[in-house]
Design a protein around this motif. Sequence first.
Motif, PDB file in Angstrom:
ATOM      1  N   ARG A  76       0.808  -1.218   0.000  1.00  0.00           N
ATOM      2  CA  ARG A  76       0.000   0.000   0.000  1.00  0.00           C
ATOM      3  C   ARG A  76       0.844   1.272   0.000  1.00  0.00           C
ATOM      4  NH1 ARG A  76      -4.883  -1.673   4.096  1.00  0.00           N
ATOM      5  NH2 ARG A  76      -5.583  -3.431   2.872  1.00  0.00           N
ATOM      6  N   VAL A  77       2.077   1.166  -0.473  1.00  0.00           N
ATOM      7  CA  VAL A  77       2.943   2.338  -0.586  1.00  0.00           C
ATOM      8  C   VAL A  77       2.615   3.014  -1.912  1.00  0.00           C
ATOM      9  CG1 VAL A  77       5.329   3.156  -0.819  1.00  0.00           C
ATOM     10  CG2 VAL A  77       4.771   1.363   0.834  1.00  0.00           C
ATOM     11  N   ARG A  78       2.133   4.244  -1.829  1.00  0.00           N
ATOM     12  CA  ARG A  78       1.719   4.979  -3.023  1.00  0.00           C
ATOM     13  C   ARG A  78       2.759   5.999  -3.481  1.00  0.00           C
ATOM     14  NH1 ARG A  78      -0.749   1.059  -3.751  1.00  0.00           N
ATOM     15  NH2 ARG A  78      -2.882   0.775  -3.128  1.00  0.00           N
ATOM     16  N   GLY A  79       3.748   6.282  -2.631  1.00  0.00           N
ATOM     17  CA  GLY A  79       4.780   7.224  -3.028  1.00  0.00           C
ATOM     18  C   GLY A  79       5.861   7.336  -1.978  1.00  0.00           C
ATOM     19  N   LEU A  80       7.059   7.668  -2.418  1.00  0.00           N
ATOM     20  CA  LEU A  80       8.216   7.901  -1.543  1.00  0.00           C
ATOM     21  C   LEU A  80       8.860   9.210  -1.960  1.00  0.00           C
ATOM     22  CD1 LEU A  80      10.012   4.435  -1.713  1.00  0.00           C
ATOM     23  CD2 LEU A  80       8.949   5.401   0.311  1.00  0.00           C
ATOM     24  N   LYS A  81       9.182  10.049  -0.990  1.00  0.00           N
ATOM     25  CA  LYS A  81       9.857  11.311  -1.275  1.00  0.00           C
ATOM     26  C   LYS A  81      10.832  11.621  -0.153  1.00  0.00           C
ATOM     27  CE  LYS A  81       6.086  13.466  -3.809  1.00  0.00           C
ATOM     28  NZ  LYS A  81       5.188  14.609  -3.901  1.00  0.00           N
ATOM     29  N   ARG A  82      11.898  12.311  -0.507  1.00  0.00           N
ATOM     30  CA  ARG A  82      12.803  12.828   0.524  1.00  0.00           C
ATOM     31  C   ARG A  82      12.004  13.790   1.385  1.00  0.00           C
ATOM     32  NH1 ARG A  82      18.477  11.722   1.035  1.00  0.00           N
ATOM     33  NH2 ARG A  82      19.073  10.680  -0.858  1.00  0.00           N
ATOM     34  N   PHE A  83      12.290  13.803   2.668  1.00  0.00           N
ATOM     35  CA  PHE A  83      11.589  14.681   3.602  1.00  0.00           C
ATOM     36  C   PHE A  83      12.603  15.626   4.224  1.00  0.00           C
ATOM     37  CE2 PHE A  83       9.729  15.876   7.650  1.00  0.00           C
ATOM     38  CZ  PHE A  83       8.432  16.168   7.277  1.00  0.00           C
ATOM     39  N   PRO A  84      12.279  16.904   4.310  1.00  0.00           N
ATOM     40  CA  PRO A  84      13.200  17.836   4.967  1.00  0.00           C
ATOM     41  C   PRO A  84      13.228  17.552   6.469  1.00  0.00           C
ATOM     42  CG  PRO A  84      11.168  18.967   4.323  1.00  0.00           C
ATOM     43  CD  PRO A  84      11.079  17.551   3.795  1.00  0.00           C
ATOM     44  N   GLY A  85      14.176  16.717   6.884  1.00  0.00           N
ATOM     45  CA  GLY A  85      14.239  16.219   8.256  1.00  0.00           C
ATOM     46  C   GLY A  85      14.323  17.281   9.316  1.00  0.00           C
ATOM     47  N   GLU A  86      14.858  18.459   8.986  1.00  0.00           N
ATOM     48  CA  GLU A  86      14.966  19.510   9.992  1.00  0.00           C
ATOM     49  C   GLU A  86      13.596  19.945  10.511  1.00  0.00           C
ATOM     50  OE1 GLU A  86      14.837  21.421   5.946  1.00  0.00           O
ATOM     51  OE2 GLU A  86      16.025  19.809   6.813  1.00  0.00           O
ATOM     52  N   ARG A  87      12.546  19.689   9.741  1.00  0.00           N
ATOM     53  CA  ARG A  87      11.181  20.032  10.184  1.00  0.00           C
ATOM     54  C   ARG A  87      10.801  19.277  11.462  1.00  0.00           C
ATOM     55  NH1 ARG A  87       9.733  24.547   7.878  1.00  0.00           N
ATOM     56  NH2 ARG A  87       9.509  24.446   5.640  1.00  0.00           N
ATOM     57  N   LEU A  88      11.349  18.087  11.611  1.00  0.00           N
ATOM     58  CA  LEU A  88      11.052  17.278  12.794  1.00  0.00           C
ATOM     59  C   LEU A  88      12.259  17.136  13.703  1.00  0.00           C
ATOM     60  CD1 LEU A  88       8.984  14.408  11.142  1.00  0.00           C
ATOM     61  CD2 LEU A  88       8.110  16.237  12.579  1.00  0.00           C
ATOM     62  N   GLY A  89      13.344  17.794  13.351  1.00  0.00           N
ATOM     63  CA  GLY A  89      14.558  17.666  14.154  1.00  0.00           C
ATOM     64  C   GLY A  89      15.184  16.288  14.028  1.00  0.00           C
TER      65      GLY A  89
END
Length: 186
Positions: A76-89
């Motif tokens: 059920r994985v519909r997409g993968l993208k890099r995430f700006p990790g600094e948003r969550l520390g």
Amino acid sequence: MDSGRWLKETLLLHALSRFGPLGRKTISRILKLPEGVTRGMVDRLRREGYLQISRLGAELTSEGVEELWRRLAHMRVRGLKRFPGERLGVGPVAVAAHVECMADRVTLGLEERDQAVRAGASGAVTITYRGGVYSIPGVYRDLKTEAYDLYKTVSGMFELSEGDCILVVFGEDYWTVVEAVFTIAS
């Protein structure tokens, strides 16, 4: 088929879809498997028609692309993208995955975090989407009102439907993080 092997093969198919063709040493490094095991996996996938081998390395065939999409659909994985990790520390590498119909299985997101850690990642944050509201169970009920910057980041990443989730998995390298995403989703 053994689930560990299935996950490694799925990671290999994903790697080839993004960066192929790849040589055995590179594949071995991505999968964190010995070269002999990698060779056997590549040979098996080639015999099944999912890969072809050239002097540049292994690459996906059209059947391999279809198999990758089948496996992602199964998880059920519909997409993968890099995430700006600094948003969550978090970081140094973070990947967001759109996982369909997973919100009802999430309580506080601790199970998903623990699965990510067991798979080698540093952790995970689960964002659910219900009733048009993005939330992080046990942390934020409504990202739009409680963590607007994070809401702006996640709300534009994927086209979610009711009951979907965004898994944000983070760790030391991209391949470990993606493997952890696949582990949680499967």
